[in-house]
Scaffold this motif. Structure first.
Motif, PDB file in Angstrom:
ATOM      1  N   LEU A  15       0.865  -1.180   0.000  1.00 32.48           N
ATOM      2  CA  LEU A  15       0.000   0.000   0.000  1.00 32.48           C
ATOM      3  C   LEU A  15       0.904   1.232   0.000  1.00 32.48           C
ATOM      4  O   LEU A  15       1.347   1.706   1.034  1.00 32.48           O
ATOM      5  N   SER A  20      -2.484   3.904  -2.910  1.00 32.21           N
ATOM      6  CA  SER A  20      -3.198   4.792  -1.991  1.00 32.21           C
ATOM      7  C   SER A  20      -4.233   5.619  -2.733  1.00 32.21           C
ATOM      8  O   SER A  20      -5.353   5.791  -2.271  1.00 32.21           O
ATOM      9  N   MET A  48       3.027  -1.329   4.119  1.00 30.15           N
ATOM     10  CA  MET A  48       2.359  -0.052   3.934  1.00 30.15           C
ATOM     11  C   MET A  48       3.334   1.058   4.302  1.00 30.15           C
ATOM     12  O   MET A  48       3.975   0.990   5.349  1.00 30.15           O
ATOM     13  N   GLY A  52       0.349   5.122   2.357  1.00 25.27           N
ATOM     14  CA  GLY A  52      -0.725   4.157   2.615  1.00 25.27           C
ATOM     15  C   GLY A  52      -1.498   4.516   3.870  1.00 25.27           C
ATOM     16  O   GLY A  52      -2.728   4.474   3.897  1.00 25.27           O
TER      17      GLY A  52
END
Length: 106
Positions: A15, A20, A48, A52
């Protein structure tokens, strides 16, 4: 709960910045289509970065502004560490998995 319309979002992989933006767009589309509850299942997210995390905060704000609720589930250890370090674990309501979420929202 009366008329809770739940939509599940399941990001995959990392992410980061690109994903995102996709996440924000997907949550925006869900809200535009009338859902009032968004469950973001992070089971398949293995990393992430700050963008993210920022996307999750943006999604939370969008959902709250629309009068809805946003929940997270299936957070792995790496993500949990990020949430704890940034104190976002206090901001988001989280569940072990989708089953846990649905059981608590019967």
């Amino acid at each position: 709960m009366d008329s809770m319309v739940v939509k599940v979002v399941q990001p995959q992989g990392i992410l980061d910045g690109i994903k995102s933006n996709q996440l924000r767009q997907e949550v925006g589309d869900i809200l535009a289509n009338g859902a009032n509850t968004v469950l973001i299942d992070l089971e398949n997210v293995n990393f992430m970065d700050s963008s993210g995390l920022s996307a999750l905060v943006s999604a939370l704000k969008m959902v709250r502004t629309a009068g809805g609720k946003l929940y997270l589930c299936s957070i792995n250890e790496q993500l949990q560490m990020v949430f704890e370090l940034t104190r976002m674990d206090r901001v988001f309501e989280t569940f072990a998995n989708q089953d846990d979420f649905y059981l608590s929202h019967k």
